[in-house]
Motif scaffolding. Structure first.
Motif, PDB file in Angstrom:
ATOM      1  N   ILE A 176       0.869  -1.175   0.000  1.00  0.00           N
ATOM      2  CA  ILE A 176       0.000   0.000   0.000  1.00  0.00           C
ATOM      3  C   ILE A 176       0.904   1.223   0.000  1.00  0.00           C
ATOM      4  O   ILE A 176       1.605   1.493   0.984  1.00  0.00           O
ATOM      5  CB  ILE A 176      -0.938   0.030   1.220  1.00  0.00           C
ATOM      6  CG1 ILE A 176      -1.689  -1.287   1.363  1.00  0.00           C
ATOM      7  CG2 ILE A 176      -1.902   1.201   1.107  1.00  0.00           C
ATOM      8  CD1 ILE A 176      -2.586  -1.624   0.213  1.00  0.00           C
ATOM      9  N   TRP A 207      -7.640  -8.450   3.950  1.00  0.00           N
ATOM     10  CA  TRP A 207      -6.422  -7.754   4.410  1.00  0.00           C
ATOM     11  C   TRP A 207      -6.203  -6.477   3.615  1.00  0.00           C
ATOM     12  O   TRP A 207      -5.876  -5.429   4.181  1.00  0.00           O
ATOM     13  CB  TRP A 207      -5.225  -8.680   4.243  1.00  0.00           C
ATOM     14  CG  TRP A 207      -3.911  -8.067   4.621  1.00  0.00           C
ATOM     15  CD1 TRP A 207      -3.339  -8.042   5.862  1.00  0.00           C
ATOM     16  CD2 TRP A 207      -3.000  -7.376   3.752  1.00  0.00           C
ATOM     17  NE1 TRP A 207      -2.128  -7.386   5.820  1.00  0.00           N
ATOM     18  CE2 TRP A 207      -1.895  -6.966   4.540  1.00  0.00           C
ATOM     19  CE3 TRP A 207      -3.012  -7.070   2.394  1.00  0.00           C
ATOM     20  CZ2 TRP A 207      -0.813  -6.259   4.006  1.00  0.00           C
ATOM     21  CZ3 TRP A 207      -1.940  -6.362   1.860  1.00  0.00           C
ATOM     22  CH2 TRP A 207      -0.854  -5.966   2.656  1.00  0.00           C
ATOM     23  N   THR A 229      -8.626  -3.698   4.652  1.00  0.00           N
ATOM     24  CA  THR A 229      -8.254  -3.157   5.964  1.00  0.00           C
ATOM     25  C   THR A 229      -7.090  -2.189   5.835  1.00  0.00           C
ATOM     26  O   THR A 229      -7.098  -1.093   6.405  1.00  0.00           O
ATOM     27  CB  THR A 229      -7.873  -4.297   6.921  1.00  0.00           C
ATOM     28  OG1 THR A 229      -9.014  -5.132   7.124  1.00  0.00           O
ATOM     29  CG2 THR A 229      -7.415  -3.738   8.267  1.00  0.00           C
ATOM     30  N   LYS A 230      -6.065  -2.586   5.076  1.00  0.00           N
ATOM     31  CA  LYS A 230      -4.899  -1.719   4.888  1.00  0.00           C
ATOM     32  C   LYS A 230      -5.254  -0.461   4.105  1.00  0.00           C
ATOM     33  O   LYS A 230      -4.743   0.638   4.400  1.00  0.00           O
ATOM     34  CB  LYS A 230      -3.793  -2.490   4.164  1.00  0.00           C
ATOM     35  CG  LYS A 230      -3.205  -3.648   4.965  1.00  0.00           C
ATOM     36  CD  LYS A 230      -2.591  -3.154   6.268  1.00  0.00           C
ATOM     37  CE  LYS A 230      -1.950  -4.284   7.046  1.00  0.00           C
ATOM     38  NZ  LYS A 230      -1.370  -3.812   8.328  1.00  0.00           N
ATOM     39  N   ASP A 247      -6.929   1.965   6.447  1.00  0.00           N
ATOM     40  CA  ASP A 247      -5.915   2.650   7.256  1.00  0.00           C
ATOM     41  C   ASP A 247      -5.214   3.731   6.440  1.00  0.00           C
ATOM     42  O   ASP A 247      -4.951   4.829   6.928  1.00  0.00           O
ATOM     43  CB  ASP A 247      -4.878   1.647   7.780  1.00  0.00           C
ATOM     44  CG  ASP A 247      -5.452   0.688   8.801  1.00  0.00           C
ATOM     45  OD1 ASP A 247      -6.509   1.006   9.374  1.00  0.00           O
ATOM     46  OD2 ASP A 247      -4.839  -0.373   9.026  1.00  0.00           O
ATOM     47  N   TRP A 248      -4.911   3.395   5.194  1.00  0.00           N
ATOM     48  CA  TRP A 248      -4.245   4.343   4.292  1.00  0.00           C
ATOM     49  C   TRP A 248      -5.116   5.566   4.059  1.00  0.00           C
ATOM     50  O   TRP A 248      -4.638   6.697   4.084  1.00  0.00           O
ATOM     51  CB  TRP A 248      -3.949   3.626   2.976  1.00  0.00           C
ATOM     52  CG  TRP A 248      -3.472   4.472   1.858  1.00  0.00           C
ATOM     53  CD1 TRP A 248      -2.269   5.103   1.741  1.00  0.00           C
ATOM     54  CD2 TRP A 248      -4.185   4.780   0.653  1.00  0.00           C
ATOM     55  NE1 TRP A 248      -2.183   5.774   0.544  1.00  0.00           N
ATOM     56  CE2 TRP A 248      -3.349   5.583  -0.136  1.00  0.00           C
ATOM     57  CE3 TRP A 248      -5.451   4.427   0.172  1.00  0.00           C
ATOM     58  CZ2 TRP A 248      -3.741   6.059  -1.385  1.00  0.00           C
ATOM     59  CZ3 TRP A 248      -5.843   4.897  -1.074  1.00  0.00           C
ATOM     60  CH2 TRP A 248      -4.987   5.702  -1.830  1.00  0.00           C
TER      61      TRP A 248
END
Length: 279
Positions: free
Chosen positions: A57, A85, A88-89, A92-93
């Motif tokens: 990412i 996954w 989710t990442k 967050d990004w």
């Protein structure tokens, strides 16, 4: 809707999450979109001599690097397998991107930030000669702010974001020091407890702490929250003077100090100490 919002929007009914490629594509990169149920993820695909498929990412979102011999179907299946996954990442990004964008607009004249749970407005300049040179001036009651009231910062009109942030945060820390001291005194008088000393903290992961020898730290960013949340954190740390754990006895102590602690606890759980909360 922005590209980030399109990329990370929660699925609505049967509508897919459409995505768009980044403004600039790396050399050799190509844009692909993979669907899995209602989830849709776009990514930059790069080929290399590596032996396995890699997921990163970066500034432009998801980048997948795959060996030259791996087929597109295999790559798509790998993305689908790691979809949970990846999302989710990416979320967050997006939060980091949003935080950076919000910080840029907050730390300028006209930017808003919460103070004692109330949105106030930053203004640069000196609105009146009665304001001492070099001292920030809050136009309302320091202890009872109203929405939209201004914190005037005696800075040049072209002051950059970092200077505005530094002066505003210094003022907030000063207010935190005064407010926390008053509330600590209130609870100490009420309970008969005593502490060795206390100080402000800038911790990025904790709102407060209490050591076994009676030293308390309170995160200055609590000044962004309403008085009830601040009281909860203070009560929480003082309760550790009697119970250095989070057992049922500890929470009973917290409730004795601050009966409405559950409401404040739920509010605080939504935020992290490493930024300015969106209240």
């Amino acid at each position: 809707m922005s590209q980030l919002e399109l990329l990370l929007a929660e699925p609505q009914g049967s509508q897919p999450n459409w995505v768009q490629p980044p403004q600039s594509m790396p050399d050799g990169g190509r844009w692909r979109i993979v669907r899995s149920g209602h989830n849709v993820v776009g990514f930059v695909l790069l080929r290399s001599k590596r032996r396995s498929i890699g997921f990163v990412i970066g500034d432009d979102g998801l980048r997948v690097t795959a060996p030259n011999w791996v087929t597109l179907v295999q790559i798509d299946n790998a993305v689908i397998e790691k979809m949970s996954w990846i999302l989710t990442k990416l979320q967050d990004w997006q939060r980091r991107k949003d935080s950076m964008a919000m910080s840029h607009t907050r730390w300028q004249s006209g930017g808003e930030l919460p103070y004692l749970g109330c949105p106030i407005v930053l203004r640069v300049g000196v609105p009146g000669a009665h304001i001492p040179h070099g001292s920030p001036h809050f136009e309302g009651d320091h202890n009872a702010p109203q929405a939209g009231q201004c914190l005037w910062l005696p800075l040049p009109l072209d002051a950059d974001n970092s200077r505005i942030r530094e002066m505003a945060q210094a003022w907030l820390q000063g207010r935190a020091r005064n407010w926390f001291q008053d509330r600590l005194n209130h609870f100490l008088r009420k309970t008969g407890l005593s502490i060795t000393k206390w100080r402000l903290s800038s911790a990025g992961t904790r709102w407060g702490s209490c050591s076994s020898d009676g030293n308390i730290m309170l995160n200055w960013r609590l000044i962004h929250f309403s008085p009830m949340v601040i009281d909860y954190v203070i009560a929480h740390e003082l309760a550790h003077l009697r119970e250095m754990n989070h057992s049922r006895d500890f929470w009973n102590e917290v409730e004795q100090l601050y009966p409405d602690y559950l409401s404040a606890k739920q509010i605080l759980k939504q935020f992290s100490p490493d930024g300015v909360p969106e209240l």
